[in-house]
Design a protein around this motif. Sequence first.
Motif, PDB file in Angstrom:
ATOM      1  N   THR A 283      49.692  39.960  43.982  1.00  0.00           N
ATOM      2  CA  THR A 283      49.053  40.966  43.128  1.00  0.00           C
ATOM      3  C   THR A 283      48.187  40.270  42.091  1.00  0.00           C
ATOM      4  N   ALA A 284      46.933  40.669  41.997  1.00  0.00           N
ATOM      5  CA  ALA A 284      46.008  40.063  41.041  1.00  0.00           C
ATOM      6  C   ALA A 284      46.117  40.756  39.693  1.00  0.00           C
ATOM      7  N   HIS A 285      46.115  39.934  38.632  1.00  0.00           N
ATOM      8  CA  HIS A 285      46.133  40.447  37.262  1.00  0.00           C
ATOM      9  C   HIS A 285      44.948  39.809  36.551  1.00  0.00           C
ATOM     10  N   ALA A 313      44.738  45.956  42.314  1.00  0.00           N
ATOM     11  CA  ALA A 313      44.798  44.899  41.294  1.00  0.00           C
ATOM     12  C   ALA A 313      45.008  45.517  39.913  1.00  0.00           C
ATOM     13  N   GLU A 314      45.547  44.708  39.017  1.00  0.00           N
ATOM     14  CA  GLU A 314      45.719  45.127  37.621  1.00  0.00           C
ATOM     15  C   GLU A 314      44.611  44.490  36.783  1.00  0.00           C
ATOM     16  N   VAL A 315      43.757  45.312  36.201  1.00  0.00           N
ATOM     17  CA  VAL A 315      42.632  44.835  35.392  1.00  0.00           C
ATOM     18  C   VAL A 315      42.838  45.307  33.958  1.00  0.00           C
ATOM     19  N   GLU A 316      42.955  44.366  33.031  1.00  0.00           N
ATOM     20  CA  GLU A 316      43.161  44.714  31.626  1.00  0.00           C
ATOM     21  C   GLU A 316      41.942  45.472  31.084  1.00  0.00           C
ATOM     22  N   SER A 339      47.645  28.707  45.219  1.00  0.00           N
ATOM     23  CA  SER A 339      47.961  29.857  46.061  1.00  0.00           C
ATOM     24  C   SER A 339      47.119  31.088  45.728  1.00  0.00           C
ATOM     25  N   ASP A 340      46.403  31.049  44.579  1.00  0.00           N
ATOM     26  CA  ASP A 340      45.594  32.199  44.163  1.00  0.00           C
ATOM     27  C   ASP A 340      44.121  32.069  44.548  1.00  0.00           C
ATOM     28  N   SER A 341      43.773  31.048  45.339  1.00  0.00           N
ATOM     29  CA  SER A 341      42.354  30.843  45.666  1.00  0.00           C
ATOM     30  C   SER A 341      41.771  32.028  46.430  1.00  0.00           C
ATOM     31  N   LYS A 369      51.527  33.354  38.524  1.00  0.00           N
ATOM     32  CA  LYS A 369      50.883  33.565  39.816  1.00  0.00           C
ATOM     33  C   LYS A 369      50.090  34.876  39.776  1.00  0.00           C
ATOM     34  N   GLY A 370      48.886  34.823  40.327  1.00  0.00           N
ATOM     35  CA  GLY A 370      48.042  36.008  40.404  1.00  0.00           C
ATOM     36  C   GLY A 370      47.115  36.214  39.225  1.00  0.00           C
TER      37      GLY A 370
END
Length: 379
Positions: A283-285, A313-316, A339-341, A369-370
């Motif tokens: 999950t991307a943050h 994805a979670e975008v602030e 691992s996030d590439s 991570k993420g």
Amino acid sequence: MTPTTKKIVSLTATVAVLLGIIATWHFTHRPKNPLATVTDRGDRNSIQNVGDFDQFQQDLAARVLNKFGAGSSGSDFSVIVATTAYPLGTLLRSTGSIPADFDDCVPAPAPTPYAAQRLFPSYTMSSDTALAANLGSRTLQGLDSAGVSLSQSSNVQYAIAETQIQIMDDKSVDQVTGKGNCGKYISTHPGIRLIRGAVMGKMTFTVKVDNPASVKARLAKIGGFTVTDNPQASTLSIVDAQSAPIVELLSEFGGGANPAASPTTPKPVETSPVRSPGPVGATAHMYVQEDVQDTPESGAKIVRLLRVGWPTAEVESKVQRIPSQKMPDVAQVRYFNDSDSALADKCVGILRKAYPNARAVRIGLPSPKGQLEVWLPKL
């Protein structure tokens, strides 16, 4: 031995001596190759061949850490390669590269810089490595504008000229961080890191070119560099006009991981060309930073773009506004774990709808991570 034989032997010996003298003269007077420097002691410097840019950046940080901080048990001292020219006194978050505070911990007066000319050796790397890593971007752009294709040069020598170290001593750190708003902020943010100094220098490149004098003249019209040509060796040495931070020296406060035991931090390294966005497990943050001179709507637009393009994805929502001098030249998606590439590549694919030249860069700071950081220069 007959008189004729004696004459032949004498003539042969004379010719051999003359050939030896000629060979010796040519050897001692041949042009010096600037891609093989000599130390102050007169012996050949151990120029290090760089196989990949990770190795190079790790060596820069490791050399400084070993010189000024390694081996001290429980030390709060750590070193990162400068990704952005943050000034002394900047507080960084415990993870990532986003600044937490610019103003409250600035020392007064600033510490005096001292020369550190022998801190780094020279490095030889392939032109592909230099281009892919975007070393000294202004210098490389200048070469391109002057009609020089680095792809025609088999290798590039990189060195750091006029090296200086500027660092707050322990007493100054204690005085700055032990009182006022600086002390209050540090006491309530465990693991916060203070930029207490920097190693600065001028990036220097030596490259082979077909016509050094002609290229030197074209570079002189562009400006921004000091250029020295060596026609005999068909090389140019280009030195940045301004010193810039090479590595930053940090102190960490309040219960983070032991910096002395942590790996040194590489400078951003460009990833391979963006792959087509595909299924990504993690999950991307994402956090978004924009140039302070840009409009708030510019950052908000990118937040919306990322949310539409990547609904999972979670975008602030809050966009942090960063001084212009701290921003990269092109939009970046920064990631911190190998691992996030793929996450970074997918984010770049979306971001390029607004910033066509956006790229992913990896930064070796500890981070969850993420986590991704989107840095937006002013359009």
